[in-house]
Design an enzyme around this catalytic site. Structure first.
Site, PDB file in Angstrom:
ATOM      1  CD  GLU A 174      -0.835   0.248   3.428  1.00 21.03           C
ATOM      2  OE1 GLU A 174      -2.292   1.923   3.468  1.00 21.03           O
ATOM      3  OE2 GLU A 174      -1.399  -0.157   4.241  1.00 21.03           O
ATOM      4  NE  ARG A 184      -0.317   6.509   5.488  1.00 19.57           N
ATOM      5  CZ  ARG A 184      -0.392   4.983   5.429  1.00 19.57           C
ATOM      6  NH1 ARG A 184      -0.752   5.080   6.715  1.00 19.57           N
ATOM      7  NH2 ARG A 184      -0.297   5.306   4.287  1.00 19.57           N
ATOM      8  NE  ARG A 190      -3.597   4.940   3.462  1.00 20.75           N
ATOM      9  CZ  ARG A 190      -3.758   6.106   3.655  1.00 20.75           C
ATOM     10  NH1 ARG A 190      -3.994   6.492   3.008  1.00 20.75           N
ATOM     11  NH2 ARG A 190      -3.680   5.853   4.759  1.00 20.75           N
ATOM     12  CG  HIS A 237      -8.933   3.717   5.451  1.00 24.52           C
ATOM     13  ND1 HIS A 237      -8.866   2.895   6.096  1.00 24.52           N
ATOM     14  CD2 HIS A 237      -6.961   3.843   5.288  1.00 24.52           C
ATOM     15  CE1 HIS A 237      -7.036   3.074   7.060  1.00 24.52           C
ATOM     16  NE2 HIS A 237      -6.356   3.700   6.588  1.00 24.52           N
TER      17      HIS A 237
END
Length: 152
Positions: free
Chosen positions: A104, A115, A119, A136
């Site tokens: 990831e 963050r 992703r 997420h």
């Protein structure tokens, strides 16, 4: 003698209850993007961004994802220590593979001091499958990275 027996009974009941909770829980159904493993019609996915050579990355990827893809293809360095770490796929939303197959990487979210939720998850070394999530790991969209990395 009664207290140790009572304690042992309580521990056995607790362990049995935890085991039952874990085994009775059904894993969530995989929530793949509609296009996972299928070709996406341009009218559904939007017109891809074109490079001079005709290679493209899909428009659902934010501009910051292009930066992350470039870093992945270069092998780093990455801005977050977690980038490149093993993605466990505990939610089973991606196809099952051996542990260590998925990695990831953070996709930066502008004006966010952490963050965030975006992703890129890759599979293989070097990556041969690519997924993007902006929630997420709740949902994923698969995509291909052209040989030139989608350079514009």
């Amino acid at each position: 003698m009664r207290k140790p027996l009572l304690l042992l009974t309580a521990v056995v009941v607790l362990v049995a209850g935890l085991w039952a909770m874990r085994t009775l829980q059904q894993p969530p159904h995989p929530q793949f993007a509609p296009a996972l493993g299928q070709a996406v019609a341009p009218e559904r996915a939007g017109e891809p961004r074109r490079s001079g050579a005709g290679d493209a990355l899909p428009v659902f990827l934010p501009p910051e994802a292009h930066d992350t893809i470039a870093l992945i293809l270069r092998g780093g360095p990455f801005p977050h220590r977690q980038d490149g770490s093993v993605f466990g796929n505990r939610e089973r939303r991606l196809p099952q593979r051996p542990r260590g197959y998925y990695r990831e990487y953070t996709v930066r979210t502008p004006d966010l001091g952490h963050r965030g939720a975006r992703r890129i998850v890759t599979g293989g070394d070097p990556p041969d499958v690519w997924y993007y999530t902006d929630d997420h790991y709740e949902t994923f969209r698969d995509f291909q990275v052209p040989a030139n990395g989608g350079a514009q």
